[in-house]
Write an enzyme that holds these catalytic residues in place. Sequence first.
Site, PDB file in Angstrom:
ATOM      1  N   TYR A  52       0.916  -1.538   0.339  1.00  0.00           N
ATOM      2  CA  TYR A  52       0.163   0.179   0.092  1.00  0.00           C
ATOM      3  C   TYR A  52       0.741   1.297  -0.509  1.00  0.00           C
ATOM      4  O   TYR A  52       0.542   1.749  -0.739  1.00  0.00           O
ATOM      5  CB  TYR A  52      -0.411  -0.115   0.971  1.00  0.00           C
ATOM      6  CG  TYR A  52      -1.552   1.383   1.646  1.00  0.00           C
ATOM      7  CD1 TYR A  52      -2.095   1.881   0.778  1.00  0.00           C
ATOM      8  CD2 TYR A  52      -1.242   1.817   3.055  1.00  0.00           C
ATOM      9  CE1 TYR A  52      -3.073   2.559   1.017  1.00  0.00           C
ATOM     10  CE2 TYR A  52      -2.425   2.673   3.740  1.00  0.00           C
ATOM     11  CZ  TYR A  52      -3.145   3.418   2.646  1.00  0.00           C
ATOM     12  OH  TYR A  52      -3.591   4.760   2.748  1.00  0.00           O
ATOM     13  N   ILE A  53       1.682   1.679   1.031  1.00  0.00           N
ATOM     14  CA  ILE A  53       2.386   3.018   1.305  1.00  0.00           C
ATOM     15  C   ILE A  53       3.612   2.972   0.188  1.00  0.00           C
ATOM     16  O   ILE A  53       3.613   3.668  -0.838  1.00  0.00           O
ATOM     17  CB  ILE A  53       3.060   3.447   2.305  1.00  0.00           C
ATOM     18  CG1 ILE A  53       1.205   3.345   3.439  1.00  0.00           C
ATOM     19  CG2 ILE A  53       3.725   4.532   2.489  1.00  0.00           C
ATOM     20  CD1 ILE A  53       2.096   3.049   5.128  1.00  0.00           C
ATOM     21  N   ASP A 100      12.854 -12.301  -1.238  1.00  0.00           N
ATOM     22  CA  ASP A 100      12.237 -11.341   0.263  1.00  0.00           C
ATOM     23  C   ASP A 100      13.781 -10.870   0.410  1.00  0.00           C
ATOM     24  O   ASP A 100      14.974 -11.200   0.009  1.00  0.00           O
ATOM     25  CB  ASP A 100      12.575 -13.126   0.594  1.00  0.00           C
ATOM     26  CG  ASP A 100      12.568 -13.036   2.389  1.00  0.00           C
ATOM     27  OD1 ASP A 100      12.509 -11.793   2.967  1.00  0.00           O
ATOM     28  OD2 ASP A 100      11.291 -13.380   3.194  1.00  0.00           O
ATOM     29  N   TYR A 110       4.979  -6.529  17.218  1.00  0.00           N
ATOM     30  CA  TYR A 110       4.538  -5.238  15.945  1.00  0.00           C
ATOM     31  C   TYR A 110       6.434  -3.807  16.150  1.00  0.00           C
ATOM     32  O   TYR A 110       6.390  -3.531  16.466  1.00  0.00           O
ATOM     33  CB  TYR A 110       3.935  -4.864  15.188  1.00  0.00           C
ATOM     34  CG  TYR A 110       3.639  -3.938  14.211  1.00  0.00           C
ATOM     35  CD1 TYR A 110       4.295  -3.900  13.113  1.00  0.00           C
ATOM     36  CD2 TYR A 110       3.444  -3.073  14.622  1.00  0.00           C
ATOM     37  CE1 TYR A 110       4.219  -3.019  12.136  1.00  0.00           C
ATOM     38  CE2 TYR A 110       3.864  -1.352  14.129  1.00  0.00           C
ATOM     39  CZ  TYR A 110       3.727  -2.246  12.870  1.00  0.00           C
ATOM     40  OH  TYR A 110       3.885  -1.227  11.819  1.00  0.00           O
ATOM     41  N   LYS A 168      10.001  -3.031  14.544  1.00  0.00           N
ATOM     42  CA  LYS A 168      10.225  -1.617  13.865  1.00  0.00           C
ATOM     43  C   LYS A 168      11.172  -1.029  15.065  1.00  0.00           C
ATOM     44  O   LYS A 168      12.172  -0.133  14.840  1.00  0.00           O
ATOM     45  CB  LYS A 168       9.134  -0.355  13.846  1.00  0.00           C
ATOM     46  CG  LYS A 168       7.888  -1.313  12.927  1.00  0.00           C
ATOM     47  CD  LYS A 168       8.246  -1.203  11.799  1.00  0.00           C
ATOM     48  CE  LYS A 168       7.212  -1.692  10.281  1.00  0.00           C
ATOM     49  NZ  LYS A 168       8.480  -1.204   9.344  1.00  0.00           N
ATOM     50  N   ASP A 220      -6.171  -0.246  22.776  1.00  0.00           N
ATOM     51  CA  ASP A 220      -6.092   1.130  22.495  1.00  0.00           C
ATOM     52  C   ASP A 220      -6.072   2.384  23.254  1.00  0.00           C
ATOM     53  O   ASP A 220      -6.174   2.031  24.404  1.00  0.00           O
ATOM     54  CB  ASP A 220      -7.269   1.771  22.204  1.00  0.00           C
ATOM     55  CG  ASP A 220      -8.215   1.484  20.338  1.00  0.00           C
ATOM     56  OD1 ASP A 220      -6.952   1.226  18.795  1.00  0.00           O
ATOM     57  OD2 ASP A 220      -9.089   1.452  20.109  1.00  0.00           O
TER      58      ASP A 220
HETATM   59  C1  UD1 Z   1      -3.828   0.836  14.675  1.00  0.00           C
HETATM   60  C2  UD1 Z   1      -2.206  -0.135  15.888  1.00  0.00           C
HETATM   61  C3  UD1 Z   1      -1.094   0.915  15.299  1.00  0.00           C
HETATM   62  C4  UD1 Z   1      -0.737   1.070  14.176  1.00  0.00           C
HETATM   63  C5  UD1 Z   1      -1.413   1.877  13.266  1.00  0.00           C
HETATM   64  C6  UD1 Z   1      -1.286   1.077  11.826  1.00  0.00           C
HETATM   65  C7  UD1 Z   1      -3.121  -1.563  18.080  1.00  0.00           C
HETATM   66  C8  UD1 Z   1      -3.530  -1.618  19.103  1.00  0.00           C
HETATM   67  N1  UD1 Z   1      -2.170   0.001  17.378  1.00  0.00           N
HETATM   68  O1  UD1 Z   1      -3.503   2.426  15.652  1.00  0.00           O
HETATM   69  O2  UD1 Z   1       0.129  -0.292  15.957  1.00  0.00           O
HETATM   70  O3  UD1 Z   1       0.632   1.172  14.044  1.00  0.00           O
HETATM   71  O4  UD1 Z   1      -2.927   1.395  13.602  1.00  0.00           O
HETATM   72  O5  UD1 Z   1      -0.886   0.851  10.964  1.00  0.00           O
HETATM   73  O6  UD1 Z   1      -3.856  -2.769  16.327  1.00  0.00           O
HETATM   74  N2  UD1 Z   1     -11.306   2.378  15.126  1.00  0.00           N
HETATM   75  C9  UD1 Z   1     -12.946   2.418  15.148  1.00  0.00           C
HETATM   76  N3  UD1 Z   1     -13.372   0.906  15.449  1.00  0.00           N
HETATM   77  C10 UD1 Z   1     -13.160   0.327  14.036  1.00  0.00           C
HETATM   78  C11 UD1 Z   1     -11.500   0.050  13.882  1.00  0.00           C
HETATM   79  C12 UD1 Z   1     -10.618   1.548  14.844  1.00  0.00           C
HETATM   80  O7  UD1 Z   1     -13.772   2.463  16.287  1.00  0.00           O
HETATM   81  O8  UD1 Z   1     -13.022  -0.603  13.444  1.00  0.00           O
HETATM   82  C13 UD1 Z   1     -10.844   3.257  15.707  1.00  0.00           C
HETATM   83  C14 UD1 Z   1      -9.819   3.162  16.818  1.00  0.00           C
HETATM   84  O9  UD1 Z   1     -10.172   2.591  18.089  1.00  0.00           O
HETATM   85  C15 UD1 Z   1      -9.174   4.405  17.373  1.00  0.00           C
HETATM   86  C16 UD1 Z   1      -9.568   4.988  15.835  1.00  0.00           C
HETATM   87  O10 UD1 Z   1     -10.198   4.559  15.412  1.00  0.00           O
HETATM   88  O11 UD1 Z   1      -9.364   5.573  18.370  1.00  0.00           O
HETATM   89  C17 UD1 Z   1      -8.282   4.486  14.760  1.00  0.00           C
HETATM   90  O12 UD1 Z   1      -7.726   3.344  15.204  1.00  0.00           O
HETATM   91  P1  UD1 Z   1      -7.095   2.640  13.310  1.00  0.00           P
HETATM   92  O13 UD1 Z   1      -7.016   2.647  12.457  1.00  0.00           O
HETATM   93  O14 UD1 Z   1      -7.002   1.013  14.229  1.00  0.00           O
HETATM   94  O15 UD1 Z   1      -5.601   2.479  13.621  1.00  0.00           O
HETATM   95  P2  UD1 Z   1      -4.320   3.113  15.676  1.00  0.00           P
HETATM   96  O16 UD1 Z   1      -5.612   2.366  16.980  1.00  0.00           O
HETATM   97  O17 UD1 Z   1      -4.172   4.047  16.199  1.00  0.00           O
END
Ligand code: UD1
Length: 327
Positions: free
Chosen positions: A11-12, A50, A140, A144, A284
């Site tokens: 993707y990125i 790889d 993960y 990194k 979260d």
């Molecule tokens: C997640 C990962 C993080 C990773 C980042 C980018 C976890 C705990 N963290 O972070 O390590 O670097 O993605 O790939 O998995 N949300 C909802 N509903 C959903 C999905 C998300 O409400 O179905 C909310 C989450 O609670 C959060 C926000 O949306 O508040 C963003 O979530 P997400 O996109 O998963 O990213 P991160 O939690 O920041």
Amino acid sequence: MTTLITGGAGYIGSITARAIRASGRAVVVLDTLENGHRKAVGDAPFVQADVADADAVRRTVEEHGVDEVVHFAAYKAVGESMENPGKYFANNVTGSQKLFEVLHTCGVERVVFSSTAAVYGTPSRVPVRETDAANCESVYAETKLMIEKTLGWYSRTTGMRSVCLRYFNAAGASDDATLGEDWRFSQNLVPHVMKAVLGRSPALKVFGNDWPTPDGTGVRDYIHVEDLATAHVAALDHLSSGGASVTCNVGTGQGTSVLEVIAATERIAGRKVPHEIVGRRAGDVSEVFADASLIRGLFGWEPRRHLDDIISSAYAWHSANPDGHPS
Ligand code: UD1
């Protein structure tokens, strides 16, 4: 100038590969295609291999006259990394170490590395600065950070210089909507919102509306993937003009809530995002956004796109590619 892009079918990586070509460089993409897509590479030179395959990397460097590297290739599913840590240490850490050693022996001394704001874990304050303590809360993230440290030691002990870019929440699709995220492999918010608005999933689950934030939902720093791509070009320019090794946040510096993402999507798509409030997701945090002053000052880089650009490009991409991959 030729840039090797590991993970350039992802993707990125694929969107960044296009930005690097647009900057006037030749590229060669190296990817296993385990999670990437051949079509996302387009007509760029491509090697299916790889990063841990020292012979393949050495051959690629020699045949293409590689001068510099952008290293994306890695597994990135946080949940999976907690269930199968060995898979992540082997692929991300050991694979990167093998790659760097081959680069070092081949005299390739400039590396831009795809790192993550996940290394901060639950930040002690926002906006988060690079000097704030790393506090990994997943395997993960730890992989990194270990790769960042490995590059740090190469930098101290050899002629290798590197830029580690700690991405905040990468989102959106290419400006022309021909490249984007494969929503089959993503747990992130924007692809889930897109699935819900396009009727490809049941209602979006909003993980909690009782966080200590203005509207009660989680706040993150969503950075458009095209802006992220130009950050890599700026990092390559920094290294090729003799710049020192550095670790930079890449974010907008602005926090956006889950409900704000939903509202923007409803406005742009012209239809409701079916959603329900459920309990908080394990692991979260309430609010994370970047202090992006280092990268702005050092590289003169600025994000040019806004939340609406993220949502409209993601909407266009996912509408046109409901199977997840480039059609
Ligand atoms: C997640 C990962 C993080 C990773 C980042 C980018 C976890 C705990 N963290 O972070 O390590 O670097 O993605 O790939 O998995 N949300 C909802 N509903 C959903 C999905 C998300 O409400 O179905 C909310 C989450 O609670 C959060 C926000 O949306 O508040 C963003 O979530 P997400 O996109 O998963 O990213 P991160 O939690 O920041």
